[in-house]
Each structure stands twice: as structure tokens, then as C-alpha cells.
Motif scaffolding. Structure first.
Motif, PDB file in Angstrom:
ATOM      1  N   THR A 111       3.621   4.949   5.680  1.00 48.69           N
ATOM      2  CA  THR A 111       3.152   3.577   5.540  1.00 48.69           C
ATOM      3  C   THR A 111       2.732   3.401   4.205  1.00 48.69           C
ATOM      4  O   THR A 111       1.973   4.360   3.657  1.00 48.69           O
ATOM      5  N   GLU A 134       0.662   0.573   2.090  1.00 48.56           N
ATOM      6  CA  GLU A 134      -0.084  -0.520   1.952  1.00 48.56           C
ATOM      7  C   GLU A 134      -0.418  -1.109   0.477  1.00 48.56           C
ATOM      8  O   GLU A 134      -1.028  -1.904   0.258  1.00 48.56           O
ATOM      9  N   LYS A 190       4.401   5.868  15.774  1.00 46.19           N
ATOM     10  CA  LYS A 190       3.887   4.512  15.127  1.00 46.19           C
ATOM     11  C   LYS A 190       2.559   4.037  15.590  1.00 46.19           C
ATOM     12  O   LYS A 190       2.011   4.356  16.434  1.00 46.19           O
ATOM     13  N   PRO A 221       4.382  -0.956   7.128  1.00 49.18           N
ATOM     14  CA  PRO A 221       3.768   0.157   7.943  1.00 49.18           C
ATOM     15  C   PRO A 221       5.036   0.810   8.903  1.00 49.18           C
ATOM     16  O   PRO A 221       5.891   0.087   9.044  1.00 49.18           O
ATOM     17  N   ASP A 222       4.866   2.077   8.934  1.00 49.10           N
ATOM     18  CA  ASP A 222       5.705   2.991   9.962  1.00 49.10           C
ATOM     19  C   ASP A 222       7.117   2.730   9.576  1.00 49.10           C
ATOM     20  O   ASP A 222       8.080   2.372  10.281  1.00 49.10           O
ATOM     21  N   GLY A 263      -0.698   4.652  11.048  1.00 58.64           N
ATOM     22  CA  GLY A 263      -1.104   4.177   9.644  1.00 58.64           C
ATOM     23  C   GLY A 263      -2.135   5.114   8.959  1.00 58.64           C
ATOM     24  O   GLY A 263      -1.998   6.410   9.018  1.00 58.64           O
ATOM     25  N   TYR A 264      -2.914   4.451   8.306  1.00 65.03           N
ATOM     26  CA  TYR A 264      -4.055   5.107   7.681  1.00 65.03           C
ATOM     27  C   TYR A 264      -5.348   5.724   8.490  1.00 65.03           C
ATOM     28  O   TYR A 264      -6.244   5.976   8.240  1.00 65.03           O
TER      29      TYR A 264
END
Length: 487
Positions: free
Chosen positions: A171, A173, A132, A102-103, A135-136
Motif C-alpha cells: 500500500t 498512500e 487485502k 492500496p493493495d 493497508g496501514y
């Protein structure tokens, strides 16, 4: 913004550029004065005694006009754009975003209002954020794997970025790393300020080029200075300049009946007027300063001094080119003013919406390449006229140069026409195109009137062609003049 400010702002911006060029030159002269006072005095003498003096007066007038118009202009916007010029451009970043990360930060700074386009290409699905922790959940941009995501002002996608950005966070995943390519293209809020730099560099280049010629060929430069002074002092120079200014001002109010396309007709008419007047002046000056001096034995007096015939011819040619340049500078400035004003005038006469100043600026900058090419054409014709003047008097010179001017424009047309399919006609057309200058290369009035941009590469090729043809004409002039009996 008043109508006056609308059409005057483009000229004000360009005047700021020329004034900046003068300031740079003054600073350079100041440095030279501190290092070598004798050389600095020589530079001032060259400026006072040559064509640069009236050029300086003309540029100073533009500077005064820019200063007077400044209170009515948005100076802060110009200054802000100038400060940002080094911070904009195209930025391309390639990075690998690790799996399940992430980030992931990438330092990419830009202002949303300066964005011209941006794109993302990624192997995996990614979320893009400016902060920050989102994300999604709240992605600013969501990238699909192996799909090009591109935004530009004309696209259906939203710009997405609304605040100034210093760092973007990506990000990933997925269970695989992703190769990411990011391209951001930005420009200043007022892109027109780029032309300030062009104007300033043009002024600096003109002065340094003139001084370089004086340094490399001092004797030819002295002859050129005397010739240019004499040419400018002649009534014909003032007469043609006044005629040109009057014609350019008159064209603004001439009803062309083109259903809203009067600006294009103005640009075409103005360009042709300036070019023809400059060529007439070049041919007349070449005849007077070369042919008449040879016939009147004045050239013999000059050559009796330590001056070679090569220096004499080169000096005469340069002495004709400098007044042509001054004429283009004066008439070109008036032409830019009339074109800018014509945009506002036509909108008012046609009961249309008042245009914004950027529309006037766009019309103005489109004609500058045309003026440059017209100047090249006038210089080529001047070189031919100098070569002919070494052997013939004024009347034959004017007739021959007039014929060359017509044939130089007709040669390519003959080859391309249906008559060009005839072998003999095709041969004559190609012969004309090889021996005589292809003046059709300088004719881009259609492109300028049609709002088409003239590539810089085309101007460079035209410059090279003009220099080569002028060099050939000077060699021919030397051949004609070398064995000419002056006694």
C-alpha cells in the motif's frame, strides 16, 4: 531421539544420497540395455573386472545400513524437504508501486519456517500485508522510504510472517510512485538434504568417469584393471586398511585433554592417518607394479603385445589411483562414523547437554573437503612414485618420495620463515616450491578443526593443480621409460 539415532542420522542421510546415485546408475544402465544390449554387457564387464566392483560392494553396504536405519529416522521430513528443493532459493522482485494505491499485489510465495532472510528497499513509505484491505491499519511490515528493511534470524526485528504466503500486498498512500526492490531468501526445513544430491552426483560421476576412461583409453584401462586387482589382492592393502580402521576407532576413546575440543583432535589425527596410509600404499604399489615388473622382464612381455609404453605407464598410474580411491572410500566412511559418534561421546563424557543430530552432521560434512584434498595429495605422490619407479627400485623410490613429501611441506614454510630472508635460503625455498609439489596446499586440517568452511573454488583449484602436476609427472615418466632397455 536416542543417542544412536543422533550420531547415525548424518551417515544415514549421506548413505541415502549414495544409494540414490546407485539407483540412477541402474536406471541409466536399464535404458542402455534397451537401446544397445551389447554396450550394456560391456559396461557390466567393466564394472565386474575393475575397481568398481569393490566400490559397488562398499556402496551397497551403505545402502543396506541406510535401509536398516530408516525405521528409526524421520523420513517424512526428508521427503518434504526434497520436494521443496525446487521451490526455495533467492527471489528478487523489482516493481513500481503507483501513488495512492492500496493493495498492489506481487506474487511472492514462501513458507515462514523456510525463510533465511528478506529485505525491502522503497523510495516511499509502504505498508506490506498478506491480505487485502488492511493497508496501514494492520500492516505486517511497515517500510520507511529510502531505508533498508532487512530481516535475518539473528536480527532484532521480528520475522513478521507466520503463515504460508502466496502474494504480498503493498500500500502506497503517498502522492509519488515508489520503486520497490524485494529480496526473499529461503531454504528447505532440513537444509542437510542438499548433500544428498552432492553424494548422488559424486557416485554417478565416479562411475561415468571410470567408464569414460575405459572408452577413451581401452588398453590403458585393461592394464589399470589388472594392476588394481593385483594391488587390492596384496596383503598390504588389507593390512593398511585394517590398521586405519583400528586407529580411527581407537581415536574416539583417546583422552586428548583439550577441554571439550577432542573432536578437533580426532579430525586432525584421522585425516593424517588416512593420508599417510594411502601414500605408503601408493609408493609401495608403484614400486612393485612398475619397478619390479621392469626388473623382472614382465613389462617386456606386456609391451611385446600391441601396447605402447605410453599406455603402459598411464595404465599403471591409473591402476594405482583406483585402489587409493577404494581405500579412501572405506576409511573415509569409517572416519565419518567416528567423527559423528565422537560428538555424542564427548557430550556424554563431559556431562554436557545431549547434542542434536545437526551438530553431528555439521562436523561430518566439514571433513569431507579435507578427505578430497588428502586424496589429491596421495594421487600426486603416486604419480611421482611411478615416474621414479621407471628408473629406480623400491628402496631408492621410497627414500626419494619420502624426501619429496617432507620438502613439499617445508618449502613454503622456509620462504615465510625468518630464515627465508637470507637470499640463498629464499632461493632454495622458492626452487623447492616450483620444482616439487607444494603439498602444503593440501593441508587444511587447521581450517577443518577450526570449523571453517572450505570453499568449493579452493577444491577446484587444488584439482587443477593436481591434474597439472600429475600430467607433468607422467611426461617425466615417459621420458625416463622411453629409452629404458627392457631386454
Amino acid at each position: 531421539m536416542s543417542n544412536l539415532s543422533i550420531w547415525l542420522k548424518p551417515i544415514w542421510l549421506l548413505s541415502l544420497g549414495t544409494t540414490a546415485g546407485l539407483v540412477i546408475l541402474i536406471a541409466l544402465w536399464g535404458i542402455l540395455f534397451l537401446v544397445n544390449r551389447r554396450a550394456a554387457a560391456g559396461v557390466l564387464s567393466s564394472i565386474r573386472e575393475g575397481i568398481l566392483l569393490p566400490v559397488t560392494y562398499t556402496l551397497a553396504i551403505l545402502g543396506v545400513l541406510a535401509l536398516l536405519a530408516t525405521p528409526t529416522m524421520n523420513v517424512s521430513e526428508v521427503l518434504d524437504s526434497l520436494k521443496r528443493m525446487t521451490a526455495v532459493g533467492q527471489v528478487e522482485v523489482t516493481a513500481t508501486i503507483p501513488a495512492n494505491t492500496p493493495d498492489f499485489p506481487l506474487e511472492i510465495s514462501f513458507r515462514p519456517e523456510e525463510l533465511q532472510s528478506y529485505s525491502f528497499v522503497s523510495e516511499q513509505d509502504l505498508a506490506v500485508n498478506t491480505e487485502k484491505g488492511k493497508g496501514y491499519i494492520e500492516p505486517v511490515v511497515q517500510i520507511e522510504g529510502n531505508q533498508l528493511y532487512i530481516w535475518s534470524p539473528g536480527s532484532s526485528l521480528p520475522r513478521s510472517f507466520e503463515e504460508e504466503v502466496e502474494t504480498l500486498y503493498f500500500t502506497n498512500e503517498t502522492d509519488l510512485p515508489s520503486e520497490l526492490t524485494v529480496i526473499f531468501t529461503s531454504d528447505v526445513a532440513m537444509p542437510e538434504v542438499h548433500y544428498l544430491r552432492v553424494a548422488a552426483l559424486s557416485v554417478v560421476g565416479l562411475y561415468l568417469g571410470y567408464l569414460l576412461i575405459n572408452l577413451v583409453a581401452p588398453k590403458a584401462a585393461i592394464i589399470a584393471a589388472a594392476t588394481s586387482k593385483e594391488a587390492i589382492s596384496q596383503p598390504l592393502f588389507m593390512l593398511l586398511t585394517v590398521i586405519g580402521i583400528a586407529a580411527l576407532l581407537l581415536y574416539v576413546y583417546v583422552p586428548y585433554n583439550t577441554f571439550g575440543e577432542d573432536v578437533k583432535m580426532l579430525k586432525t589425527s584421522g585425516m593424517a592417518t588416512i593420508k599417510v596410509l594411502a601414500i605408503i600404499f601408493a609408493l609401495w604399489t608403484a614400486s612393485v607394479s612398475v619397478a619390479d615388473e621392469i626388473e623382472g622382464r614382465t613389462a617386456l612381455t606386456v609391451l611385446s603385445k600391441p601396447v605402447s609404453r605410453r599406455q603402459f605407464i598411464l595404465g599403471k598410474f591409473l591402476g594405482i589411483v583406483w585402489p587409493i580411491l577404494l581405500m579412501f572410500l572405506i576409511l573415509g566412511t569409517v572416519f565419518l562414523l567416528t567423527v559423528s559418534y565422537k560428538v555424542v561421546y564427548d557430550a556424554r563424557e563431559s556431562a554436557k547437554t545431549v547434542p542434536i543430530w545437526t551438530e553431528c552432521f555439521a562436523e561430518v560434512v566439514r571433513i569431507v573437503p579435507g578427505l578430497v584434498l588428502a586424496f589429491f595429495e596421495a594421487v600426486v605422490m603416486a604419480a611421482i612414485s611411478v615416474a621414479i619407479s621407471t628408473r629406480l627400485s623400491m628402496l631408492p623410490n621410497l627414500i626419494i618420495c619420502g624426501s619429496i613429501y617432507v620438502l613439499g611441506h617445508l618449502g613454503p614454510l622456509i620462504v615465510k620463515s625468518s630464515a627465508g630472508e637470507i637470499v640463498f635460503v629464499k632461493f632454495i625455498g622458492r626452487l623447492i616450491s616450483i620444482v616439487l609439489p607444494v603439498l602444503d596446499h593440501y593441508e587444511i586440517e587447521g581450517a577443518i578443526a577450526g570449523s571453517s568452511a572450505v570453499p568449493t573454488e579452493y577444491l577446484l583449484l587444488a584439482l587443477i593443480y593436481s591434474l597439472l602436476y600429475c600430467a607433468a609427472a607422467m611426461l617425466l615418466a615417459l621420458l625416463f621409460f622411453e629409452d629404458r632397455d627392457l631386454a
